[in-house]
Design a protein around this motif. Structure first.
Motif, PDB file in Angstrom:
ATOM      1  N   ARG A  40       0.815  -1.213   0.000  1.00 17.81           N
ATOM      2  CA  ARG A  40       0.000   0.000   0.000  1.00 17.81           C
ATOM      3  C   ARG A  40       0.849   1.264   0.000  1.00 17.81           C
ATOM      4  O   ARG A  40       0.573   2.223  -0.713  1.00 17.81           O
ATOM      5  CB  ARG A  40      -0.921  -0.024   1.240  1.00 17.81           C
ATOM      6  N   GLU A  41       1.913   1.280   0.779  1.00 16.15           N
ATOM      7  CA  GLU A  41       2.749   2.477   0.874  1.00 16.15           C
ATOM      8  C   GLU A  41       3.476   2.757  -0.442  1.00 16.15           C
ATOM      9  O   GLU A  41       3.590   3.907  -0.864  1.00 16.15           O
ATOM     10  CB  GLU A  41       3.747   2.356   2.026  1.00 16.15           C
ATOM     11  N   GLU A  84      -6.992   7.661  -5.526  1.00 15.20           N
ATOM     12  CA  GLU A  84      -5.649   8.152  -5.823  1.00 15.20           C
ATOM     13  C   GLU A  84      -5.309   8.039  -7.308  1.00 15.20           C
ATOM     14  O   GLU A  84      -4.244   8.466  -7.736  1.00 15.20           O
ATOM     15  CB  GLU A  84      -4.617   7.377  -4.997  1.00 15.20           C
ATOM     16  N   ARG A 112       0.894   4.138  -2.861  1.00 14.87           N
ATOM     17  CA  ARG A 112       0.567   5.515  -2.504  1.00 14.87           C
ATOM     18  C   ARG A 112       1.655   6.470  -2.972  1.00 14.87           C
ATOM     19  O   ARG A 112       1.390   7.505  -3.585  1.00 14.87           O
ATOM     20  CB  ARG A 112       0.374   5.661  -0.994  1.00 14.87           C
ATOM     21  N   GLU A 115       1.362   9.378  -5.795  1.00 11.07           N
ATOM     22  CA  GLU A 115       1.646  10.760  -5.424  1.00 11.07           C
ATOM     23  C   GLU A 115       2.693  11.375  -6.354  1.00 11.07           C
ATOM     24  O   GLU A 115       2.534  12.508  -6.822  1.00 11.07           O
ATOM     25  CB  GLU A 115       2.135  10.795  -3.979  1.00 11.07           C
TER      26      GLU A 115
END
Length: 107
Positions: free
Chosen positions: A15-16, A40, A19, A23
């Motif tokens: 998940r990180e 996202e 993300r 981003e």
């Protein structure tokens, strides 16, 4: 993210990482699909069915890809096989109509 990226897919099992990739892509105005977080993402991919040049696509905008796949299958079943021939015939008919509209060379 070095390089001339045109599209980014963040599809890891972390998940990180997803993300962070999302981003970074958004900060650079690069279209991105973050597989585990629709909010996202700036793009989504439809479930598609192709028969020759016929293409039918269904999307739930990332809400439920499995549902999109089931709906795609239902559309494909409703269309039935062999629609590529219909598309080819339609293309030929359209080309003939367009050719008939063109003024003759030298006229």
């Amino acid at each position: 993210m070095p390089g001339p990226w045109a599209l980014v897919l963040a599809c890891t099992n972390d998940r990180e990482v997803n993300r962070a990739v999302g981003e970074a892509a958004r900060a650079r105005h690069i279209p991105v699909l973050v597989a585990d977080a629709r909010a996202e993402s700036t793009i989504s991919f439809p479930a598609h069915y192709r028969d020759g040049d016929l293409l039918a696509a269904v999307s739930t905008s990332g809400a439920d890809p499995a549902l999109a796949a089931r709906l795609r299958d239902a559309v494909a079943e409703a269309l039935g096989p062999g629609r590529a021939a219909d598309v080819a015939g339609a293309r030929e008919a359209r080309q003939a109509r367009l050719a008939a509209r063109k003024p003759e060379a030298g006229a």
